[in-house]
Design a protein around this motif. Structure first.
Motif, PDB file in Angstrom:
ATOM      1  N   VAL A 129       0.856  -1.185   0.000  1.00 56.79           N
ATOM      2  CA  VAL A 129       0.000   0.000   0.000  1.00 56.79           C
ATOM      3  C   VAL A 129       0.894   1.239   0.000  1.00 56.79           C
ATOM      4  O   VAL A 129       2.047   1.197   0.416  1.00 56.79           O
ATOM      5  CB  VAL A 129      -0.930   0.055   1.230  1.00 56.79           C
ATOM      6  CG1 VAL A 129      -1.883  -1.116   1.243  1.00 56.79           C
ATOM      7  CG2 VAL A 129      -0.141   0.115   2.517  1.00 56.79           C
ATOM      8  N   GLY A 130       0.321   2.319  -0.503  1.00 56.04           N
ATOM      9  CA  GLY A 130       1.028   3.601  -0.468  1.00 56.04           C
ATOM     10  C   GLY A 130       1.777   3.953  -1.727  1.00 56.04           C
ATOM     11  O   GLY A 130       2.529   4.931  -1.736  1.00 56.04           O
ATOM     12  N   ARG A 131       1.559   3.239  -2.811  1.00 52.71           N
ATOM     13  CA  ARG A 131       2.305   3.555  -4.048  1.00 52.71           C
ATOM     14  C   ARG A 131       1.977   4.946  -4.559  1.00 52.71           C
ATOM     15  O   ARG A 131       2.838   5.645  -5.068  1.00 52.71           O
ATOM     16  CB  ARG A 131       1.996   2.508  -5.136  1.00 52.71           C
ATOM     17  CG  ARG A 131       2.801   1.242  -4.983  1.00 52.71           C
ATOM     18  CD  ARG A 131       2.526   0.246  -6.084  1.00 52.71           C
ATOM     19  NE  ARG A 131       2.940   0.726  -7.401  1.00 52.71           N
ATOM     20  CZ  ARG A 131       3.020  -0.056  -8.470  1.00 52.71           C
ATOM     21  NH1 ARG A 131       2.703  -1.345  -8.387  1.00 52.71           N
ATOM     22  NH2 ARG A 131       3.398   0.431  -9.631  1.00 52.71           N
ATOM     23  N   GLY A 132       0.721   5.355  -4.433  1.00 54.97           N
ATOM     24  CA  GLY A 132       0.315   6.633  -5.002  1.00 54.97           C
ATOM     25  C   GLY A 132       0.433   7.815  -4.071  1.00 54.97           C
ATOM     26  O   GLY A 132       0.110   8.942  -4.460  1.00 54.97           O
ATOM     27  N   ALA A 133       0.891   7.583  -2.849  1.00 52.55           N
ATOM     28  CA  ALA A 133       0.978   8.670  -1.878  1.00 52.55           C
ATOM     29  C   ALA A 133       2.138   9.605  -2.205  1.00 52.55           C
ATOM     30  O   ALA A 133       3.095   9.226  -2.893  1.00 52.55           O
ATOM     31  CB  ALA A 133       1.154   8.102  -0.472  1.00 52.55           C
ATOM     32  N   LEU A 134       2.058  10.828  -1.690  1.00 50.20           N
ATOM     33  CA  LEU A 134       3.133  11.808  -1.849  1.00 50.20           C
ATOM     34  C   LEU A 134       4.077  11.823  -0.657  1.00 50.20           C
ATOM     35  O   LEU A 134       5.170  12.384  -0.751  1.00 50.20           O
ATOM     36  CB  LEU A 134       2.538  13.217  -2.008  1.00 50.20           C
ATOM     37  CG  LEU A 134       1.522  13.427  -3.114  1.00 50.20           C
ATOM     38  CD1 LEU A 134       1.030  14.870  -3.118  1.00 50.20           C
ATOM     39  CD2 LEU A 134       2.092  13.039  -4.470  1.00 50.20           C
ATOM     40  N   PHE A 135       3.664  11.201   0.428  1.00 51.64           N
ATOM     41  CA  PHE A 135       4.364  11.312   1.712  1.00 51.64           C
ATOM     42  C   PHE A 135       4.505   9.935   2.332  1.00 51.64           C
ATOM     43  O   PHE A 135       3.571   9.135   2.316  1.00 51.64           O
ATOM     44  CB  PHE A 135       3.556  12.218   2.640  1.00 51.64           C
ATOM     45  CG  PHE A 135       4.101  12.382   4.036  1.00 51.64           C
ATOM     46  CD1 PHE A 135       4.827  13.508   4.390  1.00 51.64           C
ATOM     47  CD2 PHE A 135       3.870  11.416   5.009  1.00 51.64           C
ATOM     48  CE1 PHE A 135       5.314  13.677   5.680  1.00 51.64           C
ATOM     49  CE2 PHE A 135       4.349  11.566   6.307  1.00 51.64           C
ATOM     50  CZ  PHE A 135       5.076  12.702   6.643  1.00 51.64           C
ATOM     51  N   GLY A 136       5.666   9.654   2.888  1.00 49.18           N
ATOM     52  CA  GLY A 136       5.861   8.453   3.666  1.00 49.18           C
ATOM     53  C   GLY A 136       6.294   7.247   2.856  1.00 49.18           C
ATOM     54  O   GLY A 136       6.333   7.270   1.625  1.00 49.18           O
ATOM     55  N   PRO A 137       6.637   6.156   3.558  1.00 48.62           N
ATOM     56  CA  PRO A 137       7.138   4.966   2.884  1.00 48.62           C
ATOM     57  C   PRO A 137       6.049   4.209   2.153  1.00 48.62           C
ATOM     58  O   PRO A 137       4.858   4.422   2.372  1.00 48.62           O
ATOM     59  CB  PRO A 137       7.682   4.125   4.054  1.00 48.62           C
ATOM     60  CG  PRO A 137       6.808   4.506   5.199  1.00 48.62           C
ATOM     61  CD  PRO A 137       6.537   5.980   5.018  1.00 48.62           C
ATOM     62  N   VAL A 138       6.473   3.314   1.283  1.00 47.43           N
ATOM     63  CA  VAL A 138       5.572   2.314   0.723  1.00 47.43           C
ATOM     64  C   VAL A 138       5.713   1.084   1.601  1.00 47.43           C
ATOM     65  O   VAL A 138       6.819   0.708   1.993  1.00 47.43           O
ATOM     66  CB  VAL A 138       5.894   2.024  -0.759  1.00 47.43           C
ATOM     67  CG1 VAL A 138       7.302   1.489  -0.956  1.00 47.43           C
ATOM     68  CG2 VAL A 138       4.882   1.066  -1.354  1.00 47.43           C
ATOM     69  N   VAL A 139       4.589   0.474   1.950  1.00 49.44           N
ATOM     70  CA  VAL A 139       4.555  -0.578   2.961  1.00 49.44           C
ATOM     71  C   VAL A 139       3.942  -1.846   2.360  1.00 49.44           C
ATOM     72  O   VAL A 139       2.934  -1.781   1.647  1.00 49.44           O
ATOM     73  CB  VAL A 139       3.744  -0.127   4.186  1.00 49.44           C
ATOM     74  CG1 VAL A 139       3.584  -1.269   5.189  1.00 49.44           C
ATOM     75  CG2 VAL A 139       4.409   1.074   4.849  1.00 49.44           C
ATOM     76  N   ALA A 140       4.555  -2.982   2.663  1.00 45.86           N
ATOM     77  CA  ALA A 140       4.053  -4.271   2.199  1.00 45.86           C
ATOM     78  C   ALA A 140       3.815  -5.176   3.395  1.00 45.86           C
ATOM     79  O   ALA A 140       4.414  -5.011   4.463  1.00 45.86           O
ATOM     80  CB  ALA A 140       5.041  -4.923   1.241  1.00 45.86           C
ATOM     81  N   ALA A 141       2.944  -6.142   3.194  1.00 45.80           N
ATOM     82  CA  ALA A 141       2.726  -7.184   4.196  1.00 45.80           C
ATOM     83  C   ALA A 141       2.730  -8.534   3.503  1.00 45.80           C
ATOM     84  O   ALA A 141       2.338  -8.668   2.342  1.00 45.80           O
ATOM     85  CB  ALA A 141       1.409  -6.980   4.933  1.00 45.80           C
ATOM     86  N   ALA A 142       3.207  -9.543   4.235  1.00 45.45           N
ATOM     87  CA  ALA A 142       3.165 -10.930   3.777  1.00 45.45           C
ATOM     88  C   ALA A 142       2.481 -11.749   4.861  1.00 45.45           C
ATOM     89  O   ALA A 142       2.788 -11.596   6.050  1.00 45.45           O
ATOM     90  CB  ALA A 142       4.577 -11.451   3.519  1.00 45.45           C
TER      91      ALA A 142
ATOM     92  N   ARG B 110      10.350  13.349  -3.248  1.00 47.46           N
ATOM     93  CA  ARG B 110      10.796  14.416  -4.150  1.00 47.46           C
ATOM     94  C   ARG B 110      10.726  14.022  -5.622  1.00 47.46           C
ATOM     95  O   ARG B 110      10.725  14.882  -6.491  1.00 47.46           O
ATOM     96  CB  ARG B 110      12.234  14.825  -3.796  1.00 47.46           C
ATOM     97  CG  ARG B 110      12.411  15.339  -2.369  1.00 47.46           C
ATOM     98  CD  ARG B 110      11.556  16.566  -2.114  1.00 47.46           C
ATOM     99  NE  ARG B 110      11.745  17.086  -0.773  1.00 47.46           N
ATOM    100  CZ  ARG B 110      12.615  18.032  -0.440  1.00 47.46           C
ATOM    101  NH1 ARG B 110      13.401  18.561  -1.361  1.00 47.46           N
ATOM    102  NH2 ARG B 110      12.723  18.448   0.809  1.00 47.46           N
ATOM    103  N   SER B 111      10.702  12.731  -5.893  1.00 45.39           N
ATOM    104  CA  SER B 111      10.613  12.278  -7.280  1.00 45.39           C
ATOM    105  C   SER B 111       9.195  12.371  -7.830  1.00 45.39           C
ATOM    106  O   SER B 111       8.996  12.191  -9.038  1.00 45.39           O
ATOM    107  CB  SER B 111      11.106  10.828  -7.388  1.00 45.39           C
ATOM    108  OG  SER B 111      10.366   9.977  -6.524  1.00 45.39           O
ATOM    109  N   PHE B 112       8.218  12.663  -6.977  1.00 43.22           N
ATOM    110  CA  PHE B 112       6.841  12.826  -7.423  1.00 43.22           C
ATOM    111  C   PHE B 112       6.613  14.294  -7.777  1.00 43.22           C
ATOM    112  O   PHE B 112       6.958  15.183  -7.004  1.00 43.22           O
ATOM    113  CB  PHE B 112       5.874  12.395  -6.321  1.00 43.22           C
ATOM    114  CG  PHE B 112       5.716  10.898  -6.188  1.00 43.22           C
ATOM    115  CD1 PHE B 112       6.802  10.048  -6.309  1.00 43.22           C
ATOM    116  CD2 PHE B 112       4.477  10.344  -5.930  1.00 43.22           C
ATOM    117  CE1 PHE B 112       6.661   8.671  -6.177  1.00 43.22           C
ATOM    118  CE2 PHE B 112       4.323   8.973  -5.797  1.00 43.22           C
ATOM    119  CZ  PHE B 112       5.413   8.133  -5.925  1.00 43.22           C
ATOM    120  N   LYS B 113       6.003  14.536  -8.901  1.00 40.93           N
ATOM    121  CA  LYS B 113       5.915  15.900  -9.434  1.00 40.93           C
ATOM    122  C   LYS B 113       5.331  16.914  -8.449  1.00 40.93           C
ATOM    123  O   LYS B 113       5.858  18.033  -8.331  1.00 40.93           O
ATOM    124  CB  LYS B 113       5.108  15.900 -10.730  1.00 40.93           C
ATOM    125  CG  LYS B 113       5.152  17.239 -11.465  1.00 40.93           C
ATOM    126  CD  LYS B 113       4.505  17.137 -12.829  1.00 40.93           C
ATOM    127  CE  LYS B 113       4.593  18.466 -13.555  1.00 40.93           C
ATOM    128  NZ  LYS B 113       3.972  18.398 -14.902  1.00 40.93           N
TER     129      LYS B 113
END
Length: 204
Positions: free
Chosen positions: A12-25, A184-187
């Motif tokens: 989750v969080g791929r489209g966010a502008l702020f914070g890490p991208v988080v995965a669960a298994a 910062r890589s997000f427009k």
């Protein structure tokens, strides 16, 4: 013959502008499947925050194991969001004990460098119970992190938007600029687009 150990993996969080991208298994025993399905486990995006908070406790109770992995904002900016998402998923899987014999991965991308057989499943969070459980776990973990960070970065309405680019969040970016937790890589986070280039890291 023992049943094959299968993990469901989602991020989750791929489209966010702020914070890490988080995965669960998540590894679910066969005995847990019917109960979790009856409780309403499905794609986290189809559930309310109250439902997710209730279900995440049931997932943790019934899972053989469940783990979180994430990729930081710096890794997102260095690698790109897709590769950072795959890295977060690989980290979550690596923390599982026991290690699964097969990973069912939400989406159409294979996880590079994963030493375990894997099967990408498009819309797996809606069709595979283990992936759906992983989506709930990742979503709740990330949302709680962003809410905690909102106290440190109060200008961006993070407790409401969870780091996504709502109108209020974008207006705050135009007014205050980026924090060290913005991508910062997000427009929308690129400072040269702003009339005011003020950095707000609040002591970081």
């Amino acid at each position: 013959m023992a049943a094959e150990l299968i993990a469901g993996v989602d991020e989750v969080g791929r489209g966010a502008l702020f914070g890490p991208v988080v995965a669960a298994a998540v590894i679910l025993p066969e005995s847990a499947a019917a109960e979790l399905a009856a409780l309403g486990v499905t794609d986290s995006k189809l559930l309310s925050p109250v439902q997710r908070d209730r279900l995440v406790e049931q997932v943790r109770r019934l899972a053989m194991d469940c783990r979180i992995g994430f990729a930081s904002v710096r890794e997102i900016d260095r690698l790109n969001i897709l590769q950072a998402s795959l890295l977060a998923m690989r980290r979550a899987i690596a923390r599982l004990s026991p290690q699964p014999e097969l990973c069912l991965v939400d989406g159409n991308q294979r996880i590079p460098g994963l030493p375990i057989p894997q099967q990408p499943i498009i819309k797996g969070d809606q069709t595979c119970l283990a992936i759906a459980a992983a989506s709930i776990l990742a979503k709740v973990w990330r949302d709680r992190l962003i809410v905690r960070l909102s106290a440190r970065y109060p200008h961006y309405d993070l407790a409401t938007n969870k780091g996504y680019g709502t109108a209020a969040h974008r207006l705050a970016l135009q007014t205050y600029g980026c924090t060290s937790q913005h991508r910062r890589s997000f427009k929308p986070c690129q400072l040269d687009a702003f009339p005011v280039q003020q950095r707000l890291d609040f002591g970081s």
